[in-house]
Design an enzyme around this catalytic site. Structure first.
Site, PDB file in Angstrom:
ATOM      1  N   GLU A 170       0.825  -1.202   0.000  1.00  0.00           N
ATOM      2  CA  GLU A 170       0.000   0.000   0.000  1.00  0.00           C
ATOM      3  C   GLU A 170       0.857   1.250   0.000  1.00  0.00           C
ATOM      4  O   GLU A 170       1.958   1.276   0.557  1.00  0.00           O
ATOM      5  CB  GLU A 170      -0.888   0.016   1.250  1.00  0.00           C
ATOM      6  CG  GLU A 170      -1.910  -1.090   1.225  1.00  0.00           C
ATOM      7  CD  GLU A 170      -2.757  -1.107   2.470  1.00  0.00           C
ATOM      8  OE1 GLU A 170      -3.810  -1.732   2.432  1.00  0.00           O
ATOM      9  OE2 GLU A 170      -2.370  -0.493   3.475  1.00  0.00           O
ATOM     10  N   CYS A 202       1.573  -2.697  15.771  1.00  0.00           N
ATOM     11  CA  CYS A 202       1.593  -2.334  14.354  1.00  0.00           C
ATOM     12  C   CYS A 202       0.898  -3.374  13.483  1.00  0.00           C
ATOM     13  O   CYS A 202       1.135  -4.576  13.623  1.00  0.00           O
ATOM     14  CB  CYS A 202       3.047  -2.169  13.913  1.00  0.00           C
ATOM     15  SG  CYS A 202       3.230  -2.006  12.135  1.00  0.00           S
ATOM     16  N   CYS A 228       5.967   4.713  11.170  1.00  0.00           N
ATOM     17  CA  CYS A 228       6.129   3.747  10.092  1.00  0.00           C
ATOM     18  C   CYS A 228       5.179   2.585  10.293  1.00  0.00           C
ATOM     19  O   CYS A 228       4.790   2.247  11.402  1.00  0.00           O
ATOM     20  CB  CYS A 228       7.560   3.254  10.035  1.00  0.00           C
ATOM     21  SG  CYS A 228       8.053   2.276  11.437  1.00  0.00           S
ATOM     22  N   SER A 283      11.560   6.849   8.010  1.00  0.00           N
ATOM     23  CA  SER A 283      11.186   6.534   9.388  1.00  0.00           C
ATOM     24  C   SER A 283      11.714   5.147   9.749  1.00  0.00           C
ATOM     25  O   SER A 283      11.496   4.185   9.019  1.00  0.00           O
ATOM     26  CB  SER A 283       9.657   6.565   9.514  1.00  0.00           C
ATOM     27  OG  SER A 283       9.274   6.171  10.809  1.00  0.00           O
ATOM     28  N   ASN A 343      -4.065   3.717  17.268  1.00  0.00           N
ATOM     29  CA  ASN A 343      -5.239   3.314  16.499  1.00  0.00           C
ATOM     30  C   ASN A 343      -5.323   1.794  16.587  1.00  0.00           C
ATOM     31  O   ASN A 343      -4.514   1.102  15.977  1.00  0.00           O
ATOM     32  CB  ASN A 343      -5.059   3.764  15.045  1.00  0.00           C
ATOM     33  CG  ASN A 343      -6.349   3.653  14.262  1.00  0.00           C
ATOM     34  OD1 ASN A 343      -7.398   3.375  14.813  1.00  0.00           O
ATOM     35  ND2 ASN A 343      -6.239   3.863  12.972  1.00  0.00           N
TER      36      ASN A 343
HETATM   37  S1  SF4 Z   1       9.182  -1.377  12.052  1.00  0.00           S
HETATM   38 FE1  SF4 Z   1       7.428  -0.137  11.422  1.00  0.00          FE
HETATM   39  S2  SF4 Z   1       6.364  -1.491   9.928  1.00  0.00           S
HETATM   40 FE2  SF4 Z   1       7.782  -2.791  11.033  1.00  0.00          FE
HETATM   41  S3  SF4 Z   1       6.562  -3.711  12.685  1.00  0.00           S
HETATM   42 FE3  SF4 Z   1       7.550  -1.847  13.516  1.00  0.00          FE
HETATM   43  S4  SF4 Z   1       6.074  -0.168  13.270  1.00  0.00           S
HETATM   44 FE4  SF4 Z   1       5.459  -1.904  11.934  1.00  0.00          FE
END
Ligand code: SF4
Length: 372
Positions: free
Chosen positions: A91, A132, A345, A201, A300
């Protein structure tokens, strides 16, 4: 054989050099593909004859396809679902803004609104951050340089992209060479984005941060810190075990000394985990000798199974107040959850629902329909 993306720059350059074709024609080819991603190679005039057979046998203008676009109801955000040649989906998200609105007699700025594109660097992610969505997918594969740049090509057909944030799926510094090459392309002809408009990021891959300023001077670095002490970091970001906070802070100090640029700190607010006054004080102390902007991100929840809860608004405000008033740290709070994803990120995941929608003919009307 598998055809490669024309935006896989080093592969293309190598093929041109091996065939004795002058690589100076490459930017022209990119420009034409940017104008018309469906072009045939023969439609690009004035290339050397050998270039056409090489391109026809080994390269395609785009290796990915734009499967669907979902627009938020306020038309500020558009989520692009991109299908890679492997069949996997990633995405990218367009966020439109008009920050100078009002400075020209209340009219929008000349040239129309500018957009930020949030780009993915991997399919899934191996860092496994517990809050995440992408982390819950596990790691599937790295994107090639071409697959990263093609997200910009797809998005440029929809909006005037001026800023890039590597905050989509994946940990960009875990796909370092493709990231560096993609950003070098984005900052040269025909894209010509300013490196100052590009933000990478990371959760804090120390050895890569140590190289980043040398390889890509002037871009913006954002660090997903999310906790001011190592044990909370490890609890919510398992990958932090490999990158002790002390070493990460040393790397950030060195990065800032070399780059002379402020660093963006992302901090997701998790109720009862990292959002108390103690953590605000610890974070303030940790950051007071750096020039940073802290972005507090109300969590979220990822579906109903999430083990975390969103911090109350009052707690977020107090956290911000401590950082601002006691430590004089510029601190912002991300307000629009969901639509404004310019925060941390990897808050993206391609769900089964996304894929279903991607292959359906039903128009997508709201990005929130696709999220988590
Ligand atoms: S590094 Fe970024 S994309 Fe990877 S699990 Fe952690 S928050 Fe999610």
């Amino acid at each position: 054989m598998a055809y490669r993306s024309i935006f896989d720059a080093s592969a293309l350059r190598t093929e041109f050099e091996n065939a004795g074709i002058n690589p100076q024609f490459i930017p022209l080819i990119w420009k034409k593909v940017l104008q018309n991603p469906n072009c045939k190679w023969e439609e690009i005039l004035s290339l050397p004859a050998a270039a056409y057979s090489l391109l026809n046998s080994k390269f395609v203008p785009l290796s990915s396809t734009l499967h669907s676009v979902a627009h938020s109801t306020d038309a500020v955000t558009s989520k692009l679902l991109v299908k890679l040649k492997s069949g996997a989906f990633v995405e990218a998200v367009i966020m439109r803004y008009d920050s100078r609105k009002g400075q020209y007699d209340g009219k929008p700025r000349p040239g129309g609104p500018r957009s930020t594109l949030c780009v993915s660097s991997q399919v899934g992610c191996k860092m496994g951050c517990k809050f995440c969505a992408t982390g819950s997918m596990g790691f599937k594969s790295n994107l090639s340089t071409g697959e990263i740049v093609e997200q910009l090509v797809h998005a440029s057909r929809i909006s005037n992209i001026r800023n890039i944030v590597f905050m989509g799926m994946g940990e960009p510094l875990n796909n370092y060479s493709a990231l560096v090459e993609a950003i070098r392309m984005m900052t040269t002809f025909p894209f010509q984005l300013s490196p100052k408009k590009i933000t990478v990021s990371t959760v804090g891959i120390v050895h890569a941060i140590n190289k980043l300023h040398h390889d890509l001077p002037n871009l913006n670095l954002a660090v997903s810190l999310h906790a001011p002490v190592q044990d909370i970091r490890c609890q919510i970001m398992p990958a932090a075990r490999a990158f002790p906070l002390e070493k990460l802070m040393d790397a950030l100090h060195l990065y800032q000394k070399n780059s002379q640029q402020k660093i963006f700190i992302e901090y997701i607010m998790l109720d009862g985990v990292n959002d108390d006054e103690l953590q605000a004080q610890q974070l303030g102390k940790l950051l007071e000798t750096l020039e940073v902007v802290v972005n507090l991100i109300p969590f979220n929840p990822i579906g109903s199974t999430s083990q975390f809860r969103t911090s109350s608004e009052a707690k977020v405000k107090y956290f911000q107040k401590v950082l601002r008033e006691k430590y004089n740290i510029r601190t912002t709070v991300r307000k629009e959850m969901g639509q404004d994803i310019n925060g941390a990120c990897g808050q993206l995941v391609v769900s089964e629902q996304d894929k279903l929608l991607a292959t359906s003919t039903a128009p997508l009307t709201d990005i929130e329909d696709l999220r988590f």
